[in-house]
Design an enzyme around this catalytic site. Structure first.
Site, PDB file in Angstrom:
ATOM      1  N   ARG A 499      36.666  28.540   3.967  1.00 24.01           N
ATOM      2  CA  ARG A 499      36.242  27.651   2.886  1.00 24.01           C
ATOM      3  C   ARG A 499      35.500  28.400   1.789  1.00 24.01           C
ATOM      4  NH1 ARG A 499      36.554  22.088   3.457  1.00 24.01           N
ATOM      5  NH2 ARG A 499      37.322  21.407   5.483  1.00 24.01           N
ATOM      6  N   GLU A 532      37.563  25.713  12.235  1.00 24.84           N
ATOM      7  CA  GLU A 532      37.693  24.259  12.372  1.00 24.84           C
ATOM      8  C   GLU A 532      38.881  23.935  13.254  1.00 24.84           C
ATOM      9  OE1 GLU A 532      37.593  22.220   8.614  1.00 24.84           O
ATOM     10  OE2 GLU A 532      36.105  23.589   7.772  1.00 24.84           O
ATOM     11  N   GLU A 543      43.479  18.686   1.661  1.00 17.97           N
ATOM     12  CA  GLU A 543      42.143  19.174   1.320  1.00 17.97           C
ATOM     13  C   GLU A 543      42.195  20.616   0.816  1.00 17.97           C
ATOM     14  OE1 GLU A 543      37.566  19.459   2.921  1.00 17.97           O
ATOM     15  OE2 GLU A 543      39.022  18.202   3.943  1.00 17.97           O
ATOM     16  N   ASP A 600      44.715  17.288  -8.297  1.00 22.48           N
ATOM     17  CA  ASP A 600      43.817  16.811  -9.348  1.00 22.48           C
ATOM     18  C   ASP A 600      43.695  17.887 -10.421  1.00 22.48           C
ATOM     19  OD1 ASP A 600      41.998  15.453 -10.839  1.00 22.48           O
ATOM     20  OD2 ASP A 600      40.281  15.834  -9.530  1.00 22.48           O
ATOM     21  N   HIS A 810      42.230   9.481  10.225  1.00 16.23           N
ATOM     22  CA  HIS A 810      43.293  10.468  10.423  1.00 16.23           C
ATOM     23  C   HIS A 810      43.957  10.640   9.067  1.00 16.23           C
ATOM     24  CE1 HIS A 810      42.783  10.463  14.711  1.00 16.23           C
ATOM     25  NE2 HIS A 810      43.150   9.196  14.855  1.00 16.23           N
ATOM     26  N   CYS A 812      46.012  12.698   7.950  1.00 13.69           N
ATOM     27  CA  CYS A 812      47.444  13.045   7.970  1.00 13.69           C
ATOM     28  C   CYS A 812      48.313  11.789   7.934  1.00 13.69           C
ATOM     29  CB  CYS A 812      47.790  13.843   9.210  1.00 13.69           C
ATOM     30  SG  CYS A 812      46.819  15.353   9.391  1.00 13.69           S
TER      31      CYS A 812
END
Length: 844
Positions: A499, A532, A543, A600, A810, A812
């Site tokens: 990240r 993660e 994400e 975005d 969830h 997904c």
């Protein structure tokens, strides 16, 4: 035996009488006796006429023979007609010397029992019937229609309160191709339209006809058009009618100008048959018809489009119980023919709209081919694998080719593209099957080849099918390669990122992929965040893209500059990043589309046009650089002496990111060339070309290369306009939570559950920012899907009884796991807390 010269031989008399009788029956069946009070059920004038609609000429002739054979009396109450009818049933001597007591036959007997004579003069009965039928039909000579002829006939009919002459005129003309083709004909072609058809006269005639009460000619017209459609189909399909006489288009235009085509009876009985005939026009015939539609203008095109849309909608709705996986829309002939004709209107709308000039189009095509060629050469330069194949040629519609038009070439069509979209077809269409037919190219009609009918959401589903097929193909290739060559099995495009180093990890990972084998970019993306546990079924990828685009398009990163006025990003011409970095950004954009992920990012429309092979022009600056566009527009409209008032030269000056002024000559010797009233238009176009193309050429070409490394085999160019591609990338602009509420499904709850009522009350009470956080929490992205929030397919699942746990999701699968909180306040507090502190992935 000698026959007196003054007496006709019996066989001749028989044929003559037969002819007269058939003519009379034909007249009664077609025109009637003229007495509206007639009680004869076989008389067309009678209110008791046994047919609901007037008989076409051929049907009437055959019916006349049948009635005579069956000895059916056709006696009208009118005196004169009655006398003829009585005479018709008189007995006829078989020979000139026979008496009334000798062998005598009625006409019915004659038709049923007469046998061929040994005399050559008598012939056989069949010949007599054929001759009689032919003479009966030809005896009613039909003249080509003119405005004066129709109006005169209407006036006569009004005076006598009998419409048989008008019915005869309309029915006879519209049932015969040759007669209709010569109707409303100009002596010389119109200079504007090139037509030999007098359209103003035609429309005046229709106006007069359709102002008549109860439309007395309507039934005759329907029957006539039915016959005309069948005859036209044969002429076009088998007899090369257009090649023999291009004026057969006049027949099509006369019918298409009818103001009644969208009425139910025409849609049911006539219109589909006529459209079927039209679809057999050869390529040059369709081209001529499109060019004619252009000349007829926007209102005519819109009227024709409306009638076609109505036919399509009625057909889909009326057959709703029939549609299934075994019987799909593609097999319906009415729908296919209407769509094919609508394509003519679509191209006419493009051709008649605002197009880029021919020089610009020529440059664009050359530039696009060069860019795509460079992509292929680059991919081959970085790998020796045979998987990099010659780029398949995009299949172009033959009609578009002969017209020299593409949807991307038209900036403003006569009719907006959304008016061509048919909602009922989009709701009913089995997109996956339609795409399979499109790929098979087995002659089955496909809507992808008529994509103007489809919404952006439906087209995105078609592209999703294409992408999935390629992903599966690449996965199979990877498995086969592993088995055959012992290579490590890598069925997915796997990216492992941290990240806090997301850009470095992503760009390095993607660079390794495309430097090794660019085809691997077409595998399904699988993202892992270091440390993660989340398994990527779509949500983790969402994400990842959101985080990395936030970083890349941060002005501090230096690749893109942000315009506060337009709120758009533009390529930074002074960026320190090399070409590879912009190539990787293009790859990311391509991967997002390829994996159906919405980003975005805010790029001006000209970027999407350029990605489709277009060049930026002065018109594009209105949205990308509005301040500069306004200045140039003022220069174009300046009424004074430009050279003295503006004192500008063909040079452009700008300030770079270090505050230094950079000058650029717009053409050779530009510094010494003043802008004048005569050359100011050239100056404005060169200025726009520099700002949108040349100044960022290096950065954009690298970006283009990366994007097309992923999408080069996709149908994106043939399916989508630039506006639709922006929607694919950025999602829909419609923010409608009521649509989301109506489309949400429930598991363990229902729409009437107290908790669900509380949930939607909380959601509707949020501000837009919190609503976007909720969308991000549930789906992994705060962007609205293509087609609106109703396409999100959100599911709310009951996650146990009341407790203190926070809602989870969830991402997904767009599933919200919501405990059955006991009251409104607790639900609002728990939900707000969950969406505000939602970062990272874990295993539940």
């Amino acid at each position: 035996m000698e026959v007196d010269d003054q007496v006709e031989p019996a066989p001749v008399a028989q044929r003559k009488t037969t002819k007269e009788l058939i003519e009379h029956y034909f007249h009664i069946l077609r025109e009637g006796c003229g007495n509206s009070r007639c009680l004869n059920m076989y008389c067309a004038s009678s209110a008791r006429f046994y047919k609901h609609t007037p008989l076409p000429p051929n049907d009437a002739a055959l019916e006349a023979v049948r009635l005579i054979k069956e000895k059916v009396p056709v006696k009208c109450t009118d005196v004169e007609t009655s006398q003829i009818t009585n005479a018709m049933h008189a007995q006829i001597p078989l020979s000139n010397n026979a008496t009334s007591n000798d062998n005598t036959l009625s006409v019915g007997d004659l038709l049923l029992k007469s046998k061929p004579s040994t005399s050559s003069a008598s012939g056989d009965t069949t010949s007599s019937l054929v001759s009689a039928l032919s003479a009966a039909t030809k005896s009613f000579t039909v003249k080509p229609l003119t405005e004066s002829l129709v109006l005169e006939t209407v006036e006569i009919c009004k005076q006598h309160q009998k419409w048989s002459e008008l019915v005869k005129l309309i029915g006879g003309t519209f049932s015969q191709i040759d007669v209709l083709k010569r109707s409303f004909r100009l002596e010389e072609a119109d200079e504007t339209t090139g037509l030999t058809l007098d359209l103003p006269s035609l429309r005046n005639t229709y106006s007069a006809l359709y102002s008549l009460p109860e439309l007395p000619f309507n039934s005759a017209l329907i029957n006539a058009l039915t016959q005309l459609s069948d005859d036209l189909l044969i002429e076009l399909q088998y007899r090369s009618a257009f090649e023999r006489d291009p004026e057969i288009l006049n027949v099509i235009l006369i019918v298409l100008n009818l103001p009644c085509l969208d009425s139910p009876e025409y849609i049911e009985k006539v219109y589909p048959r006529f459209l079927k005939a039209m679809t057999h026009l050869p390529l040059q015939g369709r081209k001529s018809l499109v060019q004619t539609f252009v000349c007829l203008g926007r209102e005519y095109q819109r009227s024709l489009l409306t009638s076609l849309q109505q036919l399509l909608t009625i057909r889909v709705v009326s057959q709703s119980e029939k549609w299934s996986s075994q019987h799909v829309l593609n097999y319906d002939e009415h729908i296919a023919c209407a769509a094919k004709v609508m394509k003519l209107v679509y191209y006419a709308s493009l051709l008649g709209g605002r197009l880029d000039d021919s020089d610009t189009l020529s440059k664009e095509r050359e530039n696009s081919e060069n860019l795509k060629k460079s992509v292929l050469e680059f991919m081959r330069s970085v790998t020796e694998r045979s998987s990099v194949k010659e780029r398949a040629e995009v299949k172009e519609d033959p009609l578009a080719q002969v017209l020299g038009i593409r949807a991307l070439d038209c900036r403003e069509p006569l009719i907006h593209r959304l008016e061509f979209v048919n909602e009922m077809i989009n709701e009913t269409l089995a997109t996956d099957q339609d795409f399979a037919y499109y790929k098979a190219q087995n002659g089955t009609f496909t809507f992808i080849e008529h994509s103007f009918l489809l919404s952006t959401a439906t087209k995105s589903m078609a592209m999703y099918c294409d992408n999935k097929m390629r992903m599966i193909s690449e996965r199979r290739s990877a498995i086969l390669s592993s088995l055959m060559h012992g290579r490590q099995l890598i069925p997915y495009l796997r990216l492992r990122v941290r990240r806090d180093h997301i850009i470095d990890d992503a760009l390095v990972g993607l660079e390794m992929v495309f430097m090794d084998n660019p085809q691997d970019l077409k595998k399904q993306l699988y993202v892992e965040f270091d440390g993660e546990q989340g398994i990527d079924e779509g949500g983790v990828s969402k994400e990842f893209f959101q985080l990395i685009t936030d970083e890349i398009f941060n002005p501090d990163f230096g690749m893109f500059a942000y315009d506060e006025d337009t709120r758009h990003f533009w390529f930074n011409p002074d960026s320190f990043e090399n070409d590879a970095q912009f190539t990787l950004v293009g790859i990311l954009l391509g991967l997002a589309i390829y994996n159906s992920i919405i980003l975005d990012i805010r790029l001006p429309m000209v970027v999407y046009r350029k990605l489709m092979g277009k060049l930026g022009t002065l018109d594009d600056m209105e949205l990308s650089h509005p301040v500069l566009y306004s200045s140039l527009n003022q220069l174009m409209r300046h009424e004074g002496n430009v050279e003295e008032d503006i004192m500008a030269t063909f040079t452009l000056s700008r300030t770079n990111m270090f505050g230094e002024t950079i000058s650029h000559s717009l053409k050779e010797g530009g510094a010494e060339l003043s802008v004048t009233n005569e050359n100011r238009e050239e100056y404005c176009h060169l200025y726009a070309d520099y700002m949108l193309n040349k100044m960022v050429e290096k950065q954009f070409n690298a970006f283009f290369k990366g994007f097309h490394m992923v999408t080069d085999e996709s149908p994106i160019e043939t399916l989508f306009t630039a506006e639709e591609i922006e929607e694919l990338v950025c999602g829909s602009s419609a923010w409608d939570l009521h649509a989301l509420e109506e489309s949400t499904e429930y598991d363990g709850f229902d729409a009437g559950s107290e908790t669900i009522k509380h949930f939607w009350t909380v959601v509707h009470g949020m501000d837009v920012e919190d609503q976007k956080k909720l969308l991000q929490f549930v789906s992994g992205s705060d962007r609205v899907p293509v087609g609106g929030l109703s396409k999100l397919n959100m599911v709310i699942t009951r996650n146990g009884p009341d407790c203190d746990r926070l809602p989870t999701s969830h991402t997904c699968f767009n599933v919200l796991l919501l405990p059955d909180y006991k009251n409104f306040e607790k639900l609002r507090e728990r939900l707000t807390l969950a969406i505000t502190h939602a970062t990272g992935f874990g295993m539940l």
